[in-house]
Design a protein around this motif. Structure first.
Motif, PDB file in Angstrom:
ATOM      1  N   MET C  26       0.819  -1.206   0.000  1.00 36.01           N
ATOM      2  CA  MET C  26       0.000   0.000   0.000  1.00 36.01           C
ATOM      3  C   MET C  26       0.858   1.264   0.000  1.00 36.01           C
ATOM      4  N   LEU C  27       2.098   1.095   0.399  1.00 41.54           N
ATOM      5  CA  LEU C  27       2.915   2.280   0.585  1.00 41.54           C
ATOM      6  C   LEU C  27       3.341   2.868  -0.743  1.00 41.54           C
ATOM      7  N   ARG C  28       3.225   4.165  -0.859  1.00 39.61           N
ATOM      8  CA  ARG C  28       3.895   4.815  -1.980  1.00 39.61           C
ATOM      9  C   ARG C  28       5.260   5.175  -1.433  1.00 39.61           C
ATOM     10  N   ALA C  29       6.191   4.310  -1.737  1.00 34.49           N
ATOM     11  CA  ALA C  29       7.402   4.305  -0.946  1.00 34.49           C
ATOM     12  C   ALA C  29       8.422   5.289  -1.454  1.00 34.49           C
ATOM     13  N   MET C  30       9.663   4.873  -1.289  1.00 33.97           N
ATOM     14  CA  MET C  30      10.728   5.820  -1.492  1.00 33.97           C
ATOM     15  C   MET C  30      10.634   6.457  -2.861  1.00 33.97           C
ATOM     16  N   GLU C  31      10.608   7.760  -2.808  1.00 38.79           N
ATOM     17  CA  GLU C  31      10.403   8.546  -4.013  1.00 38.79           C
ATOM     18  C   GLU C  31      11.647   8.538  -4.878  1.00 38.79           C
ATOM     19  N   ALA C  32      12.774   8.391  -4.217  1.00 35.03           N
ATOM     20  CA  ALA C  32      14.040   8.467  -4.942  1.00 35.03           C
ATOM     21  C   ALA C  32      14.428   7.098  -5.487  1.00 35.03           C
ATOM     22  N   ASP C  33      15.379   7.107  -6.407  1.00 30.91           N
ATOM     23  CA  ASP C  33      15.884   5.860  -6.966  1.00 30.91           C
ATOM     24  C   ASP C  33      16.630   5.088  -5.899  1.00 30.91           C
ATOM     25  N   LEU C  34      16.524   3.766  -5.998  1.00 37.42           N
ATOM     26  CA  LEU C  34      17.201   2.929  -5.016  1.00 37.42           C
ATOM     27  C   LEU C  34      18.655   2.666  -5.372  1.00 37.42           C
ATOM     28  N   GLY C  35      19.128   3.202  -6.458  1.00 33.42           N
ATOM     29  CA  GLY C  35      20.536   2.976  -6.765  1.00 33.42           C
ATOM     30  C   GLY C  35      20.785   2.947  -8.243  1.00 33.42           C
ATOM     31  N   GLY C  36      21.946   2.426  -8.609  1.00 37.34           N
ATOM     32  CA  GLY C  36      22.295   2.348 -10.011  1.00 37.34           C
ATOM     33  C   GLY C  36      23.159   3.505 -10.471  1.00 37.34           C
ATOM     34  N   ARG C  37      23.162   4.584  -9.681  1.00 33.85           N
ATOM     35  CA  ARG C  37      24.017   5.721 -10.005  1.00 33.85           C
ATOM     36  C   ARG C  37      24.736   6.137  -8.736  1.00 33.85           C
ATOM     37  N   ASP C  38      25.851   6.818  -8.923  1.00 42.12           N
ATOM     38  CA  ASP C  38      26.523   7.369  -7.754  1.00 42.12           C
ATOM     39  C   ASP C  38      27.249   8.643  -8.166  1.00 42.12           C
ATOM     40  N   ILE C  39      27.356   9.542  -7.207  1.00 41.77           N
ATOM     41  CA  ILE C  39      27.848  10.876  -7.530  1.00 41.77           C
ATOM     42  C   ILE C  39      28.951  11.233  -6.550  1.00 41.77           C
ATOM     43  N   ASP C  40      29.989  11.853  -7.041  1.00 43.80           N
ATOM     44  CA  ASP C  40      31.069  12.276  -6.148  1.00 43.80           C
ATOM     45  C   ASP C  40      30.550  13.381  -5.218  1.00 43.80           C
ATOM     46  N   PRO C  41      30.691  13.201  -3.912  1.00 41.07           N
ATOM     47  CA  PRO C  41      30.114  14.179  -2.983  1.00 41.07           C
ATOM     48  C   PRO C  41      30.836  15.517  -3.024  1.00 41.07           C
ATOM     49  N   VAL C  42      32.054  15.550  -3.504  1.00 46.51           N
ATOM     50  CA  VAL C  42      32.788  16.813  -3.518  1.00 46.51           C
ATOM     51  C   VAL C  42      32.593  17.523  -4.854  1.00 46.51           C
ATOM     52  N   SER C  43      32.849  16.802  -5.934  1.00 44.65           N
ATOM     53  CA  SER C  43      32.768  17.460  -7.243  1.00 44.65           C
ATOM     54  C   SER C  43      31.359  17.402  -7.848  1.00 44.65           C
ATOM     55  N   LEU C  44      30.503  16.575  -7.272  1.00 47.52           N
ATOM     56  CA  LEU C  44      29.141  16.346  -7.769  1.00 47.52           C
ATOM     57  C   LEU C  44      29.114  15.757  -9.185  1.00 47.52           C
ATOM     58  N   ILE C  45      30.231  15.195  -9.602  1.00 44.59           N
ATOM     59  CA  ILE C  45      30.285  14.555 -10.918  1.00 44.59           C
ATOM     60  C   ILE C  45      29.808  13.113 -10.780  1.00 44.59           C
ATOM     61  N   GLU C  46      29.016  12.668 -11.747  1.00 44.97           N
ATOM     62  CA  GLU C  46      28.530  11.296 -11.689  1.00 44.97           C
ATOM     63  C   GLU C  46      29.671  10.325 -11.950  1.00 44.97           C
ATOM     64  N   ARG C  47      29.715   9.271 -11.150  1.00 50.01           N
ATOM     65  CA  ARG C  47      30.787   8.289 -11.287  1.00 50.01           C
ATOM     66  C   ARG C  47      30.412   7.260 -12.339  1.00 50.01           C
ATOM     67  N   LYS C  48      31.437   6.710 -12.987  1.00 52.29           N
ATOM     68  CA  LYS C  48      31.184   5.715 -14.027  1.00 52.29           C
ATOM     69  C   LYS C  48      30.778   4.383 -13.390  1.00 52.29           C
ATOM     70  N   SER C  49      29.732   3.773 -13.930  1.00 55.91           N
ATOM     71  CA  SER C  49      29.234   2.546 -13.312  1.00 55.91           C
ATOM     72  C   SER C  49      29.481   1.342 -14.225  1.00 55.91           C
ATOM     73  N   ILE C  50      30.059   0.289 -13.677  1.00 52.29           N
ATOM     74  CA  ILE C  50      30.317  -0.927 -14.460  1.00 52.29           C
ATOM     75  C   ILE C  50      29.782  -2.127 -13.681  1.00 52.29           C
ATOM     76  N   PRO C  51      28.883  -2.908 -14.298  1.00 52.08           N
ATOM     77  CA  PRO C  51      28.352  -4.066 -13.565  1.00 52.08           C
ATOM     78  C   PRO C  51      29.379  -5.191 -13.500  1.00 52.08           C
ATOM     79  N   THR C  52      29.401  -5.877 -12.375  1.00 53.64           N
ATOM     80  CA  THR C  52      30.269  -7.042 -12.253  1.00 53.64           C
ATOM     81  C   THR C  52      29.671  -7.945 -11.175  1.00 53.64           C
ATOM     82  N   ASN C  53      30.486  -8.823 -10.615  1.00 50.86           N
ATOM     83  CA  ASN C  53      29.961  -9.748  -9.614  1.00 50.86           C
ATOM     84  C   ASN C  53      30.853  -9.732  -8.403  1.00 50.86           C
ATOM     85  N   CYS C  54      30.238  -9.575  -7.240  1.00 50.00           N
ATOM     86  CA  CYS C  54      31.020  -9.541  -6.008  1.00 50.00           C
ATOM     87  C   CYS C  54      31.699 -10.888  -5.789  1.00 50.00           C
TER      88      CYS C  54
END
Ligand SMILES: Nc1nc2c(c(=O)[nH]1)N[C@H]1C(S)=C(S)[C@@H](COP(=O)(O)OP(=O)(O)OC[C@H]3O[C@@H](n4cnc5c(=O)[nH]c(N)nc54)[C@H](O)[C@@H]3O)O[C@H]1N2
Ligand SMILES: Nc1nc2c(c(=O)[nH]1)N[C@H]1C(S)=C(S)[C@@H](COP(=O)(O)OP(=O)(O)OC[C@H]3O[C@@H](n4cnc5c(=O)[nH]c(N)nc54)[C@H](O)[C@@H]3O)O[C@H]1N2
Ligand code: SF4
Ligand code: SF4
Ligand code: SF4
Ligand code: SF4
Ligand code: SF4
Ligand SMILES: [Mo]
Lengths: 236, 285, 877
Positions: C26-54
């Motif tokens: 029932m919840l209209r839950a988290m409005e924001a994206d749950l992930g998939g992107r990340d941003i440098d907290p200092v420069s605010l530039i988006e970091r390059k994302s590459i999928p792999t396996n832990c």
């Protein structure tokens, strides 16, 4: 919360036209995995010895009826934050839209008045050495992942939360998940008597977890040995 | 148990206690020097006390700046664009700097022997000097969540501590003047008595406070901190010197010297233990 | 072609599972994206994302790596991964520190000075190949290829190591599974096929957890923990955990039931006794889908009374009866086990007894029940080298015919006894000197002996305890720098994935599939020895491309290119920020398929098949399914397509084919001052290899021994006191941690600490210079404040194997605990090879050829003895 309850001009909860972010931490779902703690370290290159978020635990009961419970902790992004009041140079400030309590790193003189004023140990002094970030020797703390949230992402600790214990959103939006959780569950905040109006709400945190000072009654000697090493060897 | 060990540091470690101590003495010494314009018995203290005050002010200022993690940015505190008047520290910084400026002017008037301006500056300077222990007290008081600190007593206690420690130092600077000595003896007795009374009420409110206060009381009265607070601060540094000063021996040079030394040790111990006492418990939270 | 292993037998086809279930939250839950992107907290530039396996641990969760300025700065779960759902555990979040370990080895090293002396010379890859090729050449021309041995701990290469060994013609291939969970596998495989279960935690109402610390470790910590919390909070499931100590899982559970070590099997049998006594079983399921009847089962379980189990386990009769009723009457319900019951001398029996509970209550393959694992396979590029002609004793020891996952921890004793000669020893992701029973006192002893191991090549990027004793170290690369195929049955949806280099190998590091090919080319430059033809890959990526070339569905989606872009296939839906679950196009959670054993055989399958009187469907000399009420089902992946409650193969060797319990003989007459030493894993560490990961070491760096309050009081021990733990083979001196959370007869010491290798952080030798082997320093290590590195328990744990499963009895060691004696120092680890040999010999007496075997199995009196056994070739895994 409604407008009548607003007590100081800094408060933005319930104020129309602005967002007011909050985190709900459902303690029933927290498994103490520490993923949040490490994700936060990575997000900000947080040095050893200091934490923007941490997950302490308590063991309660007597053998064989024993429980172990965790209480994720971070800056409460208080609606009436004493740290902002304490800072002589406005290096720590509250953002009106969103309610983030943030730092101007280049302004901070390092007097630590904000650290002294935070009832939650949410602030720390950045040591001289970091892996790759050159912001050092100023006070830092959790930012509610301001840089992610403004770009439409949840905070890093929320993103990775294995138990989905951490939920984040705008509490001024009655349809947000945080609003609904707070509306539907009994919630707790830490040290409410301090009047700080924390914006980290807990579900299922009983007083054995949240009580101020209780840990000292049940002092964990092992932690004390470590604490001595920490006090002896820290270079902060 | 063997994991998740996250510890917190105290915001203000011992350097701050030394600062409180030094700046308190500096302010009291200035006050005594200033009083000399109005009261004859303080006259022998005018120059000596001022010089000592000024040196201590410089030392205190350096300590304060040196304790900042970004000492180079000390001047930010004067930047009007940054200034936050909600912060006692901001007031303190202004107070400290204006006190320093007044002290310099005062120095010239004192050298010139300019009665009129000297008196004016003595009054202004005294008010600013009084501001120093008051603001340091406020610095602690405003932290609503810290047991021991968060009491209206704190600024007054710091004024008392400033006077008693200042008098103890001044008693070495009287150049043997009977009148000045006895003034300092009285000052030590009265302010020491006041400090004692405040400490007792502080102990009372702490012991019977909420859970945080109660635990802080336990910290303050046991272990090493107990030794420092109760042993050095209250007994050796407050009660013993008062008794000593009241006793016949206290009217003699040796007695007074001993009492002064004890008061100084006590003054340092009290500032240290109050500063620490208010912070220990929270490092466990 | 999908490769079919037991685990992957039940691959479900990708397309069919996407049907949705009703009732979204029932919840209209988290409005924001749950992930998939990340941003440098200092420069605010988006970091390059590459999928792999832990691969920080072996759960193999899908990951995204975020790269900035050529550096991996952040890791996150792959939001497209059906099991992982965008999340990683603490270890996974710290994985970049495998790559950036300042003590990492970045070029080939050759030992100078004595073995283990710590003196190394940097050599070129070519020099390394020449040295190794010369040794291999010598064996291949003058000896027997089985004298070349390779032992791995983790092997996620997807067949590269096997290909290498088979190219050389050697069958002496070993793994670490016997120190891991092998008796769990052996307890399960003959019973229902796969070696693991897939409990549907998210939808269940009741979980009986026997000795799995799923919220910290186990397979599959991260994906399963997500579903355990869902089940517990969202669908009100109850979880009861049996453990000898209060793990985080036990501490989270509705009930923690401390059991006497090794007695879970007895409790499980008694639970079964109550269920059958009170007629709470699912008779239909038993009659139709197992190889026993309800009556047989009832008769067999009569002996296992709650009173009997209570005496052994300390679990009160009332508790056993109550839990039996709760478990049998709450539907759906499931059990879950990991190493707790299995890592004992008769661990296979324990596991079998536990898995009987969901079987007899018919919770198999139901929503919320105990399901079969879902996995997927990939191809082996052709041509492949043939399987070696001569079997290797070490890989298949005669005394352990049922131990299908080998008995690698006894290998040092067998080599010493001369059972098989070894001339060249390769190790890959395996640190037995630290992780095996006996540790340095056994494996260190072996590796230091140049007569027994004349040449030792360690394939590792780290100077672990094993690498320290090698002759040559080849700088393999950590997981973020290599290509590998991946698949794990970590949720109800099968998947395939890859690991791809998110940064180039640092320094001169090379990945396994590259340097092994180069080595083979060195041995067989012109192909005349017939080796080169198996190693014709243009690159590591090319190798992988061939592994994914022909997988139906994936091929159409784009094969390896699809995986490079997404990291995983198939993609079942989108991560829904409202729920944290995977949703289909309509926004509802994707539904799983259940009842896999009830899949019906097609007409084509049935063509030419014959159904016997019991409903078994025979075709080409094999049973391919089971007919019930006129329908033809595929059944379970066993020889008769039924659940084998009775494992006839066990009886051939004089073991009890029915569910049973055997008590550890040396737990029987324990003295008052004796306790049982157990060991366990922590959520933030991975066996030997995370001690140098700073964020994890910061959270946990020492391992005081847990002691119960009452026990400690009796012994006069307080937290922080130095204590001595003494076993039959040696002693350690460590600190005590007194807690309410442990059985009074147990002392527990975690693993992952107390290193004497593995670089400066693990050993807290940070004053020594960083980058001894070419890696860059980390200034943050100046902030290390802790000065306790812990004490490792393995030296004093004797090597004892389960006579059925071949698994190490980790949790059985009888010890004396006392305050430290004069002269004892914190960190003392004293153990003796000769005493270890005695214990090994004692253990061998329980194998089916040993003199204790019959004494332990009086119920098998009619067994004709070891000589009656016809040896079959055992299958390796
Ligand atoms: N964090 C982390 N996760 C991991 C790993 C890791 O190293 N770290 N390793 C992975 C690997 S390789 C494996 S095999 C799995 C293992 O995962 P688990 O089996 O879940 O973990 P263990 O710590 O090996 O053992 C489980 C529990 O058994 C308990 N125990 C000991 N004796 C008994 C007994 O007699 N009865 C019962 N009921 N319990 C007993 C221990 O106290 C411990 O809590 O974890 C995997 N996941
Ligand atoms: N006391 C105690 N001992 C235990 C256990 C326990 O619970 N308690 N658990 C047991 C279990 S379940 C298991 S599975 C075993 C695991 O035992 P192991 O497989 O021996 O241990 P790991 O720590 O997984 O990895 C071994 C080595 O791999 C190497 N390595 C790491 N990363 C890489 C890489 O990227 N490439 C290469 N080539 N090498 C690499 C390192 O040298 C490391 O030392 O330990 C067992 N030992
Ligand atoms: S928790 Fe502390 S640091 Fe955060 S806003 Fe509140 S007072 Fe400030
Ligand atoms: S340390 Fe920095 S942020 Fe904190 S009060 Fe001082 S100047 Fe402000
Ligand atoms: S919100 Fe961001 S900064 Fe705050 S604890 Fe979570 S990850 Fe760290
Ligand atoms: S990631 Fe979530 S479940 Fe794990 S410790 Fe943090 S809050 Fe708890
Ligand atoms: S459990 Fe953690 S370390 Fe293991 S594969 Fe998953 S995320 Fe990586
Ligand atoms: Mo394992």
């Amino acid at each position: 919360m409604t407008q009548e309850l607003l007590m100081s001009s800094t408060e933005t909860r319930g104020r129309p036209g602005v967002r007011r972010y909050a985190m709900v931490i459902d303690v029933r779902r927290c498994i103490g995995c520490m993923a949040c703690q490490v994700a936060c370290k990575a997000e900000y290159d947080v040095p050893l010895g200091v934490f923007r978020t941490w997950v302490p635990y308590r063991v309660t009961g007597k053998y064989p009826t024993v429980k172990k419970q965790f209480l994720p902790r971070l800056c409460n992004h208080c609606d009436d934050p004493p740290c902002v009041r304490a800072c002589p140079v406005e290096a720590t400030y509250k953002l009106e839209d969103g309610g983030f309590v943030l730092q101007h790193y280049d302004r901070c003189i390092g007097c630590k008045a904000c650290m002294a004023s935070c009832p939650y140990n949410a602030r720390f002094m950045l040591p001289e050495h970091r892996t790759y970030t050159d912001i050092t020797k100023v006070v830092d703390k959790c930012t509610f992942c301001y840089h992610r949230v403004i770009q439409g992402l949840v905070p890093a600790c929320v993103q990775t939360c294995v138990g989905r214990s951490r939920i984040f959103g705008d509490i001024n939006d009655p349809n947000s998940e945080v609003s609904q959780l707070v509306a539907r569950h009994a919630t707790q905040v830490l040290r409410p008597e301090q009047g700080t109006k924390p914006h980290v709400f807990y579900i299922g945190a009983d007083r054995s977890l949240t009580d101020y000072g209780r840990a000292v009654y049940h002092k964990d000697e092992q932690a004390d040995i470590e604490r001595a090493a920490f006090n002896r060897n820290k270079h902060i | 148990m063997n994991e998740y060990t996250v510890f917190h540091t105290m915001a203000w470690p011992s350097a701050y206690a030394i600062y409180f101590f030094v700046i308190g003495i500096s302010s009291a010494l200035f006050f005594f020097s200033a009083l000399s314009w109005f009261r004859e018995d303080y006259r022998p203290l005018r120059e000596n006390a001022f010089y000592a005050s000024f040196v201590l002010l410089a030392v205190g200022g350096l300590l304060l700046i040196g304790d900042l993690s970004q000492p180079g940015r000390f001047l930010n505190i004067l930047n009007p664009a940054y200034l936050n008047f909600q912060s006692p520290l901001a007031w303190g910084g202004l107070n400290l700097i204006s006190f320093g400026l007044v002290a310099v002017l005062y120095f010239f008037m004192m050298r010139k022997g300019d009665e009129v301006n000297g008196k004016r500056l003595a009054i202004i300077g005294s008010l600013l000097a009084l501001g120093l222990p008051i603001y340091t007290g406020f610095d602690l008081t405003v932290h609503q969540h810290r047991p021991v600190w968060n009491t209206p007593l704190m600024p007054v206690l710091f004024v008392g501590l400033s006077l008693v420690s200042g008098a103890a130092v001044a008693s070495f600077l009287t150049k043997g003047s009977e009148a000045a000595n006895s003034a300092m003896r009285r000052m030590m007795l009265w302010s020491g008595g006041a400090v004692g009374a405040m400490l007792i009420s502080l102990l009372g409110t702490t012991a019977y406070g909420g859970v945080g206060a109660e635990l802080t009381f336990m910290f303050l009265t046991s272990g090493t901190l107990g030794l420092i607070f109760i042993g050095l601060g209250i007994i050796a540094g407050t009660a013993v010197p008062i008794v000593l000063l009241l006793a016949p021996l206290g009217r003699q040079q040796v007695g007074m010297m001993t009492a002064s030394v004890l008061i100084l040790v006590g003054g340092m111990a009290l500032r240290y233990s109050i500063l620490y006492g208010g912070q220990i418990l929270q490092t466990y939270y | 072609m999908l490769k079919l292993t037991r685990r992957t037998f039940l691959k479900a086809s990708a397309g069919t599972t996407a049907a949705a279930v009703a009732a979204p939250s029932m919840l209209r839950a988290m409005e924001a994206d749950l992930g998939g992107r990340d941003i440098d907290p200092v420069s605010l530039i988006e970091r390059k994302s590459i999928p792999t396996n832990c691969h920080v641990c072996n759960i193999q969760d899908g990951a995204l790596a975020f790269v900035e300025n050529g550096r991996v700065v952040k890791l996150e779960g792959n939001p497209e991964h059906v099991s992982t759902r965008g999340r990683l555990c603490a270890k996974g979040n710290a994985g970049m520190w495998y790559s950036y370990d300042p003590d990492r080895i970045l070029y080939p090293l050759k030992r100078v000075g004595k073995r283990g002396e710590g003196k190394w010379k940097r050599i070129s890859w070519d020099e390394a190949y020449n040295e190794i090729a010369a040794r291999l050449d010598d064996v291949l021309t003058n000896g027997h290829p089985n004298e070349i041995m390779l032992k791995w701990g983790r092997n996620r290469t997807g067949g590269v190591l096997e290909r290498f060994m088979h190219t050389l013609g050697s069958a002496t291939i070993l793994n670490h599974t016997s120190v891991c969970e092998s008796s769990k596998k052996i307890g399960m495989e003959p019973t229902w096929g796969p070696d693991i279960e897939m409990p549907d935690f998210a939808n269940t109402k009741y979980v009986l957890n026997f000795g799995s610390n799923v919220l910290e470790a186990a397979y599959f910590h991260n994906p399963f923990s997500q579903r355990v919390t869902e089940g517990r909070v969202d669908s009100n499931m109850k979880i009861v955990t049996f453990d000898v100590r209060l793990s985080n899982t036990a501490g989270f559970s509705d009930e923690w039931i401390p059991v006497y070590p090794g007695t879970d099997g007895a409790v499980a049998l008694a639970l079964g006794h109550v269920i059958l006594r009170e007629n709470l079983q699912d008779s239909d399921f038993i009659e139709n889908w197992t190889n026993v009847s309800v009556q047989e089962l009832k008769d067999h379980y009569k002996q296992f009374t709650p009173e009997w189990a209570a005496k052994l386990s300390g679990v009160p009769v009332e508790t056993i009866e109550r839990i039996a009723r709760e478990f049998a009457t709450t539907k759906p319900a499931t059990t879950y086990t990991y190493r707790g019951p299995a890592k004992h001398m008769y661990g296979s029996y324990n596991e079998k007894a536990c898995m009987m509970l969901p079987i007899m209550t018919g919770n198999i393959e139901k929503r919320g029940g105990y399901c079969l694992p879902r996995g997927m396979g990939y191809d082996q590029p052709q041509p492949q080298p043939p399987k070696p002609a001569t079997p290797s004793y070490l890989a298949h020891p005669d005394e352990y015919p049922l131990a299908g996952h080998k008995v690698s921890h006894l290998v040092p004793f067998w080599i010493t006894e001369g059972k098989q000669k070894i001339k060249v020893y390769f190790s890959y992701q395996d640190n037995p000197v630290y992780t095996n029973p006996g540790a340095d006192a056994v494996w260190g002893e072996l590796f230091r002996n140049e007569e027994l191991i004349p040449f030792y090549v360690c394939l590792s990027p780290f100077m672990g305890e094993e690498a320290q004793l090698a002759d040559i170290i080849l700088p393999d690369v950590p997981y973020l720098e290599r290509w590998e195929p991946e698949s794990m049955p970590s949720s109800l949806w099968p998947w395939l994935a890859i690991r791809q280099p998110v940064i180039k190998p640092l320094g001169e590091g090379k990945e396994t599939r590259v340097y092994l090919q180069e080595l083979i080319h060195k041995l067989d430059p012109d192909g005349s020895r017939g080796m080169k033809k198996f190693w014709g890959f243009k690159s590591a990526e090319d190798y992988l491309r061939k592994q994914f070339e022909n997988i139906p569905g994936l091929k159409e989606a784009g094969g390896l290119d699809f995986l490079k872009k997404h990291g995983v296939w198939p993609i079942y839906g989108k991560l829904n920020p409202r729920t944290g679950k995977i949703s289909d196009k309509s926004g509802r959670e994707i539904a799983a398929e259940y009842g896999l054993y009830r899949k019906e055989l097609s007409a084509a399958d049935m063509a030419g098949a014959m159904v016997d009187g019991k409903g078994a469907i025979h075709k080409n000399g094999k049973v391919i399914g089971v007919q019930r009420k006129g329908r033809n089902y595929v059944g379970f992946p066993t020889h008769d397509r039924l659940i084998n409650v009775r494992v006839d193969q066990w009886a051939e060797y004089g073991f009890n084919p029915m569910p049973t319990f055997k008590r550890m003989p040396w737990h029987e007459n324990m003295k008052d001052d004796e306790m049982i030493l157990t060991t366990f894993k922590l959520n933030v560490h991975k066996q030997s290899r995370t001690a140098a990961v700073k964020w994890l070491a910061e959270i946990s760096h020492a391992n005081p021994a847990w002691l119960g309050t009452e026990t400690a009081a009796k012994l006069g021990i307080k937290t922080g006191d130095l204590i001595r733990i003494e076993s039959g083979v040696g002693h350690i001196v460590t600190k005590a941690l007194v807690t309410e959370g442990i059985h009074p007869k147990v002392i527990a010491v975690s693993t992952a600490h107390g290193h004497w290798g593995y670089g400066r952080l693990a050993q807290l030798k940070l004053k020594e210079a960083a980058g001894q082997y070419g890696a860059a320093d980390d200034p943050d290590l100046k902030n290390v404040w802790w000065d306790d590195k812990g004490v490792h328990p393995n030296h004093i744990i004797p090597a004892v194997a389960d006579p059925i499963g071949g698994s190490q009895g980790w949790y059985d060691t009888v010890v004396k605990v006392s305050k430290a004696q004069p002269g004892d120092k914190y960190g003392d680890m004293v153990a003796d090879w000769n005493k270890h040999v005695q214990w090994y010999k004692e253990g061998m007496r329980y194998t089916y050829v040993g003199d204790m075997h019959r004494k332990m199995h009086p119920e098998m009196a009619s067994w004709a003895g070891p000589d009656s056994v016809k040896h079959k070739a055992t299958g390796g895994h």
